[in-house]
Design a protein around this motif. Structure first.
Motif, PDB file in Angstrom:
ATOM      1  N   MET A  67       7.082   5.339 -36.908  1.00 32.54           N
ATOM      2  CA  MET A  67       7.683   6.484 -35.739  1.00 32.54           C
ATOM      3  C   MET A  67       7.448   5.814 -34.421  1.00 32.54           C
ATOM      4  SD  MET A  67       6.406   9.946 -37.246  1.00 32.54           S
ATOM      5  CE  MET A  67       6.699  10.857 -36.110  1.00 32.54           C
ATOM      6  N   SER A  68       6.352   5.248 -34.141  1.00 32.42           N
ATOM      7  CA  SER A  68       6.255   4.855 -32.619  1.00 32.42           C
ATOM      8  C   SER A  68       7.344   3.881 -32.228  1.00 32.42           C
ATOM      9  CB  SER A  68       4.662   4.502 -32.371  1.00 32.42           C
ATOM     10  OG  SER A  68       4.801   3.149 -32.972  1.00 32.42           O
ATOM     11  N   PHE A  69       7.454   3.035 -33.029  1.00 34.09           N
ATOM     12  CA  PHE A  69       8.442   1.922 -32.792  1.00 34.09           C
ATOM     13  C   PHE A  69       9.989   2.465 -32.846  1.00 34.09           C
ATOM     14  CE2 PHE A  69       4.887  -0.517 -34.407  1.00 34.09           C
ATOM     15  CZ  PHE A  69       4.738  -1.259 -33.274  1.00 34.09           C
ATOM     16  N   GLU A  70      10.219   3.567 -33.418  1.00 31.44           N
ATOM     17  CA  GLU A  70      11.472   4.000 -33.880  1.00 31.44           C
ATOM     18  C   GLU A  70      11.759   4.927 -32.347  1.00 31.44           C
ATOM     19  OE1 GLU A  70      11.818   6.424 -37.159  1.00 31.44           O
ATOM     20  OE2 GLU A  70      14.007   7.138 -36.717  1.00 31.44           O
ATOM     21  N   MET A  71      10.731   5.498 -31.916  1.00 30.45           N
ATOM     22  CA  MET A  71      11.103   6.288 -30.836  1.00 30.45           C
ATOM     23  C   MET A  71      11.397   5.424 -29.450  1.00 30.45           C
ATOM     24  SD  MET A  71       8.187   9.167 -30.305  1.00 30.45           S
ATOM     25  CE  MET A  71       7.460   8.087 -29.130  1.00 30.45           C
ATOM     26  N   ILE A  72      10.704   4.402 -29.444  1.00 34.33           N
ATOM     27  CA  ILE A  72      10.712   3.422 -28.247  1.00 34.33           C
ATOM     28  C   ILE A  72      12.407   3.157 -28.200  1.00 34.33           C
ATOM     29  CG2 ILE A  72      10.317   1.256 -26.979  1.00 34.33           C
ATOM     30  CD1 ILE A  72       7.379   1.867 -28.244  1.00 34.33           C
ATOM     31  N   THR A  73      12.572   2.481 -29.476  1.00 34.74           N
ATOM     32  CA  THR A  73      14.269   1.983 -29.426  1.00 34.74           C
ATOM     33  C   THR A  73      15.202   3.225 -29.056  1.00 34.74           C
ATOM     34  OG1 THR A  73      13.915   2.005 -31.874  1.00 34.74           O
ATOM     35  CG2 THR A  73      13.526   0.000 -30.809  1.00 34.74           C
ATOM     36  N   ALA A  74      14.830   4.282 -29.633  1.00 34.33           N
ATOM     37  CA  ALA A  74      15.912   5.148 -29.757  1.00 34.33           C
ATOM     38  C   ALA A  74      15.975   5.875 -28.194  1.00 34.33           C
ATOM     39  CB  ALA A  74      15.662   6.431 -30.594  1.00 34.33           C
ATOM     40  N   ASP A  75      15.037   5.608 -26.985  1.00 30.36           N
ATOM     41  CA  ASP A  75      14.924   6.404 -25.901  1.00 30.36           C
ATOM     42  C   ASP A  75      16.265   5.968 -24.973  1.00 30.36           C
ATOM     43  OD1 ASP A  75      14.412   7.112 -23.423  1.00 30.36           O
ATOM     44  OD2 ASP A  75      12.370   6.733 -23.533  1.00 30.36           O
ATOM     45  N   ALA A  76      16.960   6.946 -24.790  1.00 29.58           N
ATOM     46  CA  ALA A  76      18.288   6.809 -23.902  1.00 29.58           C
ATOM     47  C   ALA A  76      18.078   6.509 -22.391  1.00 29.58           C
ATOM     48  CB  ALA A  76      19.178   7.948 -24.061  1.00 29.58           C
ATOM     49  N   HIS A  77      16.743   6.698 -21.873  1.00 26.22           N
ATOM     50  CA  HIS A  77      16.252   6.413 -20.535  1.00 26.22           C
ATOM     51  C   HIS A  77      15.910   4.943 -20.369  1.00 26.22           C
ATOM     52  CE1 HIS A  77      15.983  10.623 -21.122  1.00 26.22           C
ATOM     53  NE2 HIS A  77      16.791  10.715 -20.146  1.00 26.22           N
ATOM     54  N   LEU A  78      15.675   4.009 -21.420  1.00 28.52           N
ATOM     55  CA  LEU A  78      15.448   2.860 -21.223  1.00 28.52           C
ATOM     56  C   LEU A  78      16.374   1.669 -21.349  1.00 28.52           C
ATOM     57  CD1 LEU A  78      11.835   2.843 -23.094  1.00 28.52           C
ATOM     58  CD2 LEU A  78      11.914   2.728 -20.827  1.00 28.52           C
ATOM     59  N   THR A  79      16.397   0.532 -20.698  1.00 30.71           N
ATOM     60  CA  THR A  79      17.201  -0.375 -21.179  1.00 30.71           C
ATOM     61  C   THR A  79      16.682  -1.225 -22.453  1.00 30.71           C
ATOM     62  OG1 THR A  79      16.032  -2.041 -19.846  1.00 30.71           O
ATOM     63  CG2 THR A  79      17.637  -0.670 -18.671  1.00 30.71           C
ATOM     64  N   SER A  80      17.589  -2.028 -22.997  1.00 29.84           N
ATOM     65  CA  SER A  80      17.231  -2.977 -23.991  1.00 29.84           C
ATOM     66  C   SER A  80      16.065  -3.811 -23.945  1.00 29.84           C
ATOM     67  CB  SER A  80      18.498  -3.515 -24.484  1.00 29.84           C
ATOM     68  OG  SER A  80      19.314  -2.974 -25.348  1.00 29.84           O
ATOM     69  N   ASP A  81      16.133  -4.501 -22.606  1.00 30.15           N
ATOM     70  CA  ASP A  81      15.041  -5.309 -22.105  1.00 30.15           C
ATOM     71  C   ASP A  81      13.718  -4.553 -22.174  1.00 30.15           C
ATOM     72  OD1 ASP A  81      16.540  -7.594 -22.083  1.00 30.15           O
ATOM     73  OD2 ASP A  81      16.991  -7.322 -20.002  1.00 30.15           O
ATOM     74  N   SER A 108       7.639   5.722  -7.235  1.00 32.41           N
ATOM     75  CA  SER A 108       8.003   7.029  -7.014  1.00 32.41           C
ATOM     76  C   SER A 108       9.293   7.526  -7.833  1.00 32.41           C
ATOM     77  CB  SER A 108       7.972   7.403  -5.515  1.00 32.41           C
ATOM     78  OG  SER A 108       8.898   6.487  -4.850  1.00 32.41           O
ATOM     79  N   GLU A 109      10.014   6.448  -8.415  1.00 29.96           N
ATOM     80  CA  GLU A 109      11.023   6.931  -9.218  1.00 29.96           C
ATOM     81  C   GLU A 109      10.574   7.830 -10.249  1.00 29.96           C
ATOM     82  OE1 GLU A 109      14.172   4.827  -8.783  1.00 29.96           O
ATOM     83  OE2 GLU A 109      13.186   4.477  -7.074  1.00 29.96           O
ATOM     84  N   LYS A 110      11.924   8.269 -10.972  1.00 27.23           N
ATOM     85  CA  LYS A 110      11.628   9.328 -12.201  1.00 27.23           C
ATOM     86  C   LYS A 110      11.099   8.673 -13.279  1.00 27.23           C
ATOM     87  CE  LYS A 110      16.005   9.680 -14.378  1.00 27.23           C
ATOM     88  NZ  LYS A 110      16.991   8.857 -13.807  1.00 27.23           N
ATOM     89  N   PRO A 111      10.193   9.281 -13.894  1.00 23.16           N
ATOM     90  CA  PRO A 111       9.424   8.914 -14.987  1.00 23.16           C
ATOM     91  C   PRO A 111      10.087   8.376 -16.155  1.00 23.16           C
ATOM     92  CG  PRO A 111       9.319  11.259 -15.099  1.00 23.16           C
ATOM     93  CD  PRO A 111       9.931  10.744 -13.899  1.00 23.16           C
ATOM     94  N   VAL A 112      10.129   7.255 -16.688  1.00 22.55           N
ATOM     95  CA  VAL A 112      10.624   6.392 -17.541  1.00 22.55           C
ATOM     96  C   VAL A 112       9.691   6.161 -18.709  1.00 22.55           C
ATOM     97  CG1 VAL A 112      12.908   5.703 -16.380  1.00 22.55           C
ATOM     98  CG2 VAL A 112      10.570   4.279 -16.678  1.00 22.55           C
ATOM     99  N   TYR A 113       8.517   6.412 -18.569  1.00 26.78           N
ATOM    100  CA  TYR A 113       7.378   5.995 -19.508  1.00 26.78           C
ATOM    101  C   TYR A 113       7.056   7.009 -20.649  1.00 26.78           C
ATOM    102  CZ  TYR A 113       5.334   9.448 -16.443  1.00 26.78           C
ATOM    103  OH  TYR A 113       4.989  10.647 -15.567  1.00 26.78           O
ATOM    104  N   ILE A 114       7.888   7.976 -20.767  1.00 29.12           N
ATOM    105  CA  ILE A 114       7.428   8.967 -21.981  1.00 29.12           C
ATOM    106  C   ILE A 114       7.466   8.640 -23.161  1.00 29.12           C
ATOM    107  CG2 ILE A 114       8.069  11.646 -22.441  1.00 29.12           C
ATOM    108  CD1 ILE A 114       8.586  12.218 -19.693  1.00 29.12           C
ATOM    109  N   SER A 115       8.793   8.197 -23.551  1.00 27.71           N
ATOM    110  CA  SER A 115       8.294   7.610 -25.127  1.00 27.71           C
ATOM    111  C   SER A 115       7.422   6.405 -25.377  1.00 27.71           C
ATOM    112  CB  SER A 115       9.976   7.170 -25.493  1.00 27.71           C
ATOM    113  OG  SER A 115      10.225   5.968 -24.897  1.00 27.71           O
ATOM    114  N   ALA A 116       7.167   5.724 -24.247  1.00 28.29           N
ATOM    115  CA  ALA A 116       6.135   4.489 -24.441  1.00 28.29           C
ATOM    116  C   ALA A 116       4.694   5.300 -24.564  1.00 28.29           C
ATOM    117  CB  ALA A 116       6.369   3.554 -23.558  1.00 28.29           C
ATOM    118  N   ALA A 117       4.505   6.352 -23.597  1.00 30.03           N
ATOM    119  CA  ALA A 117       3.501   7.065 -23.660  1.00 30.03           C
ATOM    120  C   ALA A 117       3.023   7.769 -24.924  1.00 30.03           C
ATOM    121  CB  ALA A 117       3.216   7.912 -22.482  1.00 30.03           C
TER     122      ALA A 117
END
Lengths: 290, 290
Positions: free
Chosen positions: B117-131, B58-67
């Motif tokens: 772009m799909s890979f660029e987007m994921i790595t640029a997402d400020a809401h995700l950790t590097s792992d 029920s945490e806030k969504p962090v899946y957006i760039s992956a989706a």
């Protein structure tokens, strides 16, 4: 230097083939991927990455998967560029292009595979930290994507039949070849531990290096020796391709190249990297006769 | 459920268009990319990722760039599959395919762009950790690459004119559609904090979900309502395409689908995820009439 380049080519080739066997299954798709990866090439981009790393670090090499990934992205772009719908080339380095040796569908999928595998390989590398992997994937995808290499190819095709000016030609080359070359130098420096202000300078040098190589390519197509080059000269002329010698004359093209050589020298001086492997490699490549 | 799907589609579309504007420059290439991303589609894969995340967190969504990245990879595969050298389709969802609306070269580059772009987007997402970024890039590239989606397309083409058996058909679908669907569910679970043993189960469920959807697609092509589907029925028959109803009969295909539904139910029960959004979405999609 020629001997050094040949030695480096050997380990790069070995690493490339090993990764392809790991990441693909036996069959026609792997054969097509292997065919283009084996089709020669100077492995210039991985070499530049290694030389840059060695210029700023004496630690053990951690650039191998990034270097192989870069060569894969470069090869994917050649396979797709050669397709009938794009540049429609039957030969590359004296060998049949991928879609001529296999078929168009296989060539499209071989290119798609190489692009995808390059990112998989980086993230799977046990010698890199997560932060390093993220940096490399981000820089490589940005360099290869629709604001980088792909946009260069798009511009190139849109300007094929038009009168091109030097600014347009420069923009095309900066994107089409410059971005991946800058990536190789920046990533070599990053993995060697350089900080953002130095990387920014390397990025600028890398763009200039891309232009130097392209101009030298154009010059060799006019003045080169067919035997040394291993390909006919004068093909740009018959292809109606825009080149620096055509737009600026041979002397003008040489002067343009010298301008970028000075840019690179001055940046390397700022980074105290005169006489390092990367400085020597760039200087050698900018004077190359093949 | 139909309303829920429509609501979700809206935010997904908005995110998709925003990212494309950020990662491309104005011009023909962006137009071509946008054209295919706007061409409808149920956004099923991003939706499955969200539903799985919501089922376990029920945490806030962090899946957006992956989706969004996932939807881009899916769309790239459609653009390339439709090309003349591949499935040679003029229409998709009632609209001209990308190479028909633009041209082949642009379609190839639009696909290449979306993948990159799909890979660029994921790595640029400020809401995700590097792992997290590394996990997502690795899983997505493995699912999309030459041991995943691309190999499915390669097999599909190689078996087009042959008599296919059920095992071969299953292998093709597991790779061609199953791997990306499994990615959507696994990544939703991973970002919700599930551990490796649960993710392994989700991966298995995801593969089964891919087959369920494919079998339902095949069934609808026989029994579907043209109005609800928005496309003609019976096209598989005239295409000489291998399908489950052709190989097993309509009843046999329904039984095959039920087998996979039971697999999914049993896994979701083990994960105590009965009645969750992902369970409901899968069940709805497996019975869908459009």
């Amino acid at each position: 230097m020629k001997k050094y380049i040949q030695e480096q080519k050997d380990w790069i080739d070995k690493e490339v083939y090993k990764r392809i066997e790991e990441l693909t299954e036996e069959g026609r798709l792997r054969d097509a991927i292997m065919y283009s990866m084996e089709a020669g090439g100077k492995r210039l981009r991985p070499l530049l990455m290694k030389a840059t790393f060695d210029s700023f670090s004496s630690e053990k090499p951690v650039y191998i998967s990034a270097a192989v990934a870069l060569e894969m992205v470069h090869t994917y772009s050649l396979i797709h560029d050669d397709l009938p719908a794009m540049d429609d080339d039957d030969l590359r380095r004296g060998q049949k292009t991928n879609h001529k040796e296999f078929d168009e569908a296989t060539a499209i999928l071989a290119g798609d595979s190489l692009l995808t595998m390059s990112f998989e390989m980086i993230t799977a590398d046990a010698h890199l930290t997560s932060d390093q992997k993220v940096f490399i994937v981000q820089q490589l995808s940005a360099a290869a994507g629709p604001k980088g290499m792909v946009s260069g190819q798009m511009w190139d095709m849109q300007h094929e039949d038009l009168e091109t000016d030097v600014e347009t030609l420069k923009t095309i080359h900066l994107n089409k070849t410059g971005r991946l070359i800058a990536f190789s130098i920046v990533t070599g420096g990053y993995l060697a531990g350089l900080q953002e202000n130095s990387l920014k300078k390397l990025r600028e040098a890398g763009a200039a290096v891309g232009l130097i190589f392209q101009i030298q390519d154009d010059i060799l197509d006019v003045t080169g020796d067919k035997e040394k080059l291993g390909k006919p000269v004068g093909s740009d002329e018959s292809n109606k391709k825009s080149t620096y010698p055509k737009l600026l004359g041979l002397e003008g093209a040489k002067q343009e190249k010298q301008k970028y050589e000075k840019t690179v020298e001055s940046i390397l001086r700022e980074l105290e990297a005169e006489g390092t492997p990367v400085a020597e490699l760039i200087s050698y490549m900018s004077q190359r006769e093949y």
